[in-house]
Design an enzyme around this catalytic site. Structure first.
Site, PDB file in Angstrom:
ATOM      1  N   GLY A  91     -30.873   3.297 123.837  1.00 18.24           N
ATOM      2  CA  GLY A  91     -31.726   2.359 123.113  1.00 18.24           C
ATOM      3  C   GLY A  91     -31.952   1.061 123.863  1.00 18.24           C
ATOM      4  O   GLY A  91     -32.448   0.085 123.309  1.00 18.24           O
ATOM      5  N   THR A 133     -41.573  -3.382 114.090  1.00 26.69           N
ATOM      6  CA  THR A 133     -42.744  -4.225 113.804  1.00 26.69           C
ATOM      7  C   THR A 133     -43.856  -3.965 114.816  1.00 26.69           C
ATOM      8  O   THR A 133     -45.006  -4.270 114.539  1.00 26.69           O
ATOM      9  CB  THR A 133     -42.377  -5.714 113.868  1.00 26.69           C
ATOM     10  OG1 THR A 133     -41.750  -5.963 115.121  1.00 26.69           O
ATOM     11  CG2 THR A 133     -41.429  -6.105 112.746  1.00 26.69           C
ATOM     12  N   SER A 168     -33.643   0.997 126.763  1.00 27.53           N
ATOM     13  CA  SER A 168     -34.864   1.205 127.506  1.00 27.53           C
ATOM     14  C   SER A 168     -34.669   1.484 128.993  1.00 27.53           C
ATOM     15  O   SER A 168     -35.288   0.853 129.854  1.00 27.53           O
ATOM     16  CB  SER A 168     -35.806   0.021 127.299  1.00 27.53           C
ATOM     17  OG  SER A 168     -37.102   0.471 127.494  1.00 27.53           O
ATOM     18  N   ASP A 215     -40.997  -2.368 125.085  1.00 25.62           N
ATOM     19  CA  ASP A 215     -40.035  -2.167 126.170  1.00 25.62           C
ATOM     20  C   ASP A 215     -40.619  -2.594 127.518  1.00 25.62           C
ATOM     21  O   ASP A 215     -39.982  -3.289 128.306  1.00 25.62           O
ATOM     22  CB  ASP A 215     -39.641  -0.685 126.271  1.00 25.62           C
ATOM     23  CG  ASP A 215     -39.123  -0.136 124.959  1.00 25.62           C
ATOM     24  OD1 ASP A 215     -38.905  -0.931 124.024  1.00 25.62           O
ATOM     25  OD2 ASP A 215     -38.941   1.097 124.872  1.00 25.62           O
ATOM     26  N   SER A 253     -32.388  10.796 142.126  1.00 28.51           N
ATOM     27  CA  SER A 253     -31.521   9.919 141.329  1.00 28.51           C
ATOM     28  C   SER A 253     -30.172  10.586 141.189  1.00 28.51           C
ATOM     29  O   SER A 253     -30.105  11.792 140.938  1.00 28.51           O
ATOM     30  CB  SER A 253     -32.124   9.697 139.938  1.00 28.51           C
ATOM     31  OG  SER A 253     -31.109   9.283 139.028  1.00 28.51           O
ATOM     32  N   GLU A 308     -37.737  -5.590 114.392  1.00 27.13           N
ATOM     33  CA  GLU A 308     -37.556  -4.153 114.644  1.00 27.13           C
ATOM     34  C   GLU A 308     -38.528  -3.331 113.813  1.00 27.13           C
ATOM     35  O   GLU A 308     -38.731  -3.610 112.628  1.00 27.13           O
ATOM     36  CB  GLU A 308     -36.117  -3.769 114.298  1.00 27.13           C
ATOM     37  CG  GLU A 308     -35.527  -2.779 115.263  1.00 27.13           C
ATOM     38  CD  GLU A 308     -35.425  -3.332 116.669  1.00 27.13           C
ATOM     39  OE1 GLU A 308     -36.273  -2.957 117.506  1.00 27.13           O
ATOM     40  OE2 GLU A 308     -34.508  -4.122 116.933  1.00 27.13           O
TER      41      GLU A 308
HETATM   42  P1  ADP Z   1     -33.856   4.844 126.578  1.00 24.29           P
HETATM   43  O1  ADP Z   1     -35.140   4.345 127.124  1.00 24.29           O
HETATM   44  O2  ADP Z   1     -33.495   4.203 125.278  1.00 24.29           O
HETATM   45  O3  ADP Z   1     -32.729   4.753 127.544  1.00 24.29           O
HETATM   46  P2  ADP Z   1     -35.323   7.298 126.575  1.00 24.29           P
HETATM   47  O4  ADP Z   1     -35.075   8.632 125.964  1.00 24.29           O
HETATM   48  O5  ADP Z   1     -36.577   6.591 126.256  1.00 24.29           O
HETATM   49  O6  ADP Z   1     -34.040   6.386 126.225  1.00 24.29           O
HETATM   50  O7  ADP Z   1     -35.281   7.445 128.153  1.00 24.29           O
HETATM   51  C1  ADP Z   1     -34.245   8.153 128.775  1.00 24.29           C
HETATM   52  C2  ADP Z   1     -34.839   9.074 129.850  1.00 24.29           C
HETATM   53  O8  ADP Z   1     -35.303   8.268 130.956  1.00 24.29           O
HETATM   54  C3  ADP Z   1     -33.831  10.018 130.445  1.00 24.29           C
HETATM   55  O9  ADP Z   1     -33.750  11.194 129.678  1.00 24.29           O
HETATM   56  C4  ADP Z   1     -34.422  10.277 131.815  1.00 24.29           C
HETATM   57  O10 ADP Z   1     -35.462  11.232 131.755  1.00 24.29           O
HETATM   58  C5  ADP Z   1     -35.047   8.956 132.182  1.00 24.29           C
HETATM   59  N1  ADP Z   1     -34.158   8.113 132.997  1.00 24.29           N
HETATM   60  C6  ADP Z   1     -33.828   6.834 132.748  1.00 24.29           C
HETATM   61  N2  ADP Z   1     -32.992   6.339 133.703  1.00 24.29           N
HETATM   62  C7  ADP Z   1     -32.777   7.352 134.570  1.00 24.29           C
HETATM   63  C8  ADP Z   1     -31.993   7.514 135.767  1.00 24.29           C
HETATM   64  N3  ADP Z   1     -31.249   6.512 136.227  1.00 24.29           N
HETATM   65  N4  ADP Z   1     -32.022   8.706 136.400  1.00 24.29           N
HETATM   66  C9  ADP Z   1     -32.759   9.722 135.919  1.00 24.29           C
HETATM   67  N5  ADP Z   1     -33.498   9.643 134.818  1.00 24.29           N
HETATM   68  C10 ADP Z   1     -33.525   8.487 134.129  1.00 24.29           C
HETATM   69 MG    MG Z   2     -37.072   4.558 126.209  1.00 24.93          MG
END
Ligand code: ADP
Ligand code: MG
Length: 436
Positions: free
Chosen positions: A142, A48, A144, A200, A80, A46
């Site tokens: 977290g 890294t 991804s 990721d 979505s 982590e």
């Molecule tokens: P993580 O990747 O850890 O889940 P992030 O902040 O990097 O967190 O990514 C989250 C963002 O990705 C959301 O705020 C949105 O913009 C987008 N996202 C991911 N999955 C969806 C989804 N199913 N519908 C709409 N937006 C999504």
């Molecule tokens: Mg992300």
């Protein structure tokens, strides 16, 4: 005691029919196909990646499913359910990076951004497309969800535009996928404005089922390490803490800046250049150099951090890379993950969490509580995973104990007055590909 809340993965059939149904009702007619890409969880290694070190992620069974149809023009239309079914419309001729007039709002940036980045990486003249997204990767946990989204778009566009980078499901083209990783990283950095490394996207595009991905973040090279948990009656329990800390934004950048400062003071390009057997000597040198430059300002305009802070950040990175090496060595020795070997693997995960808590200071009460409760309930090892300050933790547990460990964590959260956590069963799964 409260029932633990599990977030199940959608089956390929469920994902295909949900994304296809949303496509039909939004755009009419049939999609050209449904593509998917998984979220990921990192077993060890982590903070890294930006130091040129090793990470060891697996692909989750939780995926983004994207039903997509090529268009004759350059318009992109996206829908979505997580964004209240509002259709986002953009155009490949006018979109541009975040902060420019062509910037794309919110989640559409992750999808349209992949087309934009592909064009900049030498695949100009892509067709527009209509696409419906149904994802069961928890958003912002977290795990991804963002890379899952980008990578599903990457394999879909790759196929409908005939780029031939991803290869088929039976024989994925790893070199082509490594290029798609770069494209998705560029989309995330420049279009969505998130300064993340390539872990990721590498996990989502380059993992194999039943294996973890040993990723050397210096050059992007990978090796597949056996990690067939079910065969050894083990499970990897993911604990989504649901914790959102307002501090997060600046903290990630500050950790990166500390590592860069330490590398500069040590005269190395990346902290991965410091060998673990030379760590004590390197930390002495770092302390002396940092004390000498206290109060001065670096070329980048940042004040030199406290010597003690630089020493602890460096110690985490160098020992974490070593722990990742050790765990890869254990997993590759061909013996079952049981007995002493299982205890050793668990101890490495525990040590990783301690290092992140004490030296890297990127855990939080919710993460620490999850890890402690899982261990007390019989986990072989447990640690935070991902960037920290919230997000998720993982626990390596006997398959038969998954529910009991989850219940124990849920109870501990109730006692502490935290929002109830959610759980995922992290079966090491397949990389991005086509479903239907
Ligand atoms: P993580 O990747 O850890 O889940 P992030 O902040 O990097 O967190 O990514 C989250 C963002 O990705 C959301 O705020 C949105 O913009 C987008 N996202 C991911 N999955 C969806 C989804 N199913 N519908 C709409 N937006 C999504
Ligand atoms: Mg992300």
């Amino acid at each position: 005691p409260t029932q633990p809340l599990f977030t199940p993965a959608m089956s390929p059939q469920e994902g295909t029919s949900a994304a296809t149904a949303l496509f039909r009702e939004t755009f009419g007619g049939e999609p050209d196909g449904v593509w998917y890409a998984p979220g990921r969880v990192n077993i060890i290694g982590e903070h890294t990646d930006y130091n040129g070190g090793l990470a060891l992620p697996i692909a989750l069974p939780h995926r983004a499913h994207l039903a997509l149809r090529r268009r004759q023009d350059r318009t992109v239309r996206l829908v979505s359910p997580q964004t209240r079914q509002q259709v986002d419309v953009t155009d490949l001729d006018t979109i541009g990076p975040k902060g420019t007039p062509g910037e794309v709002r919110q989640w559409a940036a992750y999808v349209a951004g992949v087309a934009w980045a592909l064009e900049r990486e030498g695949f100009a003249g892509l067709p527009g497309f209509d696409a419906a997204l149904v994802s069961c990767v928890p958003l912002g946990g977290g795990l991804s969800s963002s890379a899952a989204l980008e990578c599903s778009a990457a394999v879909a566009i790759d196929e409908v535009a005939g780029l031939g980078l991803a290869g088929s499901a039976d024989s994925p083209d790893d070199a082509g996928r490594a290029r798609l990783v770069q494209v998705c990283v560029r989309a995330e950095n420049e279009m969505a404005g998130a300064p993340t490394g390539g872990m990721d996207q590498s996990a989502s595009l380059r993992c194999l089922p039943g294996h973890a991905l040993e990723l050397d973040c210096r050059d992007g090279s990978v090796a597949h390490v056996p990690f067939d948990l079910a065969a050894q009656e083990l499970a990897l329990l993911v604990i989504d803490t649901k914790a959102k800390h307002s501090l997060v934004d600046g903290q990630y950048g500050q950790r990166r800046a500390a590592c860069e400062q330490a590398a500069n003071l040590l005269g190395v390009e990346l902290l991965a250049d410091v060998a673990v057997q030379d760590l004590d000597e390197a930390l002495e040198r770092l302390r002396a150099a940092a004390s000498g430059s206290q109060g001065s300002t670096s070329a980048a305009g940042a004040d030199t951090l406290e010597p003690d802070v630089l020493v602890r950040r460096t110690r985490h990175v160098v020992t974490e890379i070593d722990r990742t090496h050790q765990l890869v060595g254990l997993l590759q020795d061909g013996r079952p993950l049981a007995g002493d070997k299982l205890a050793a693997a668990g101890a490495l995960m525990d040590a990783s969490h301690e290092s992140l808590r004490v030296d890297y200071e990127c855990t939080c009460p919710e993460l620490d509580t999850a890890v402690e409760a899982a261990r007390s309930a019989g986990a072989h090892g447990a640690r935070m995973t991902g960037g920290g300050f919230g997000g998720s933790a993982i626990a390596l547990v006997d398959a038969a104990r998954v529910h009991d460990v989850a219940a124990a964590v849920t109870d501990a959260y109730a006692r502490a007055g935290f929002t109830p956590p959610a759980f995922l069963d992290a079966v090491p799964s397949a990389p991005a590909g086509r479903l239907a």
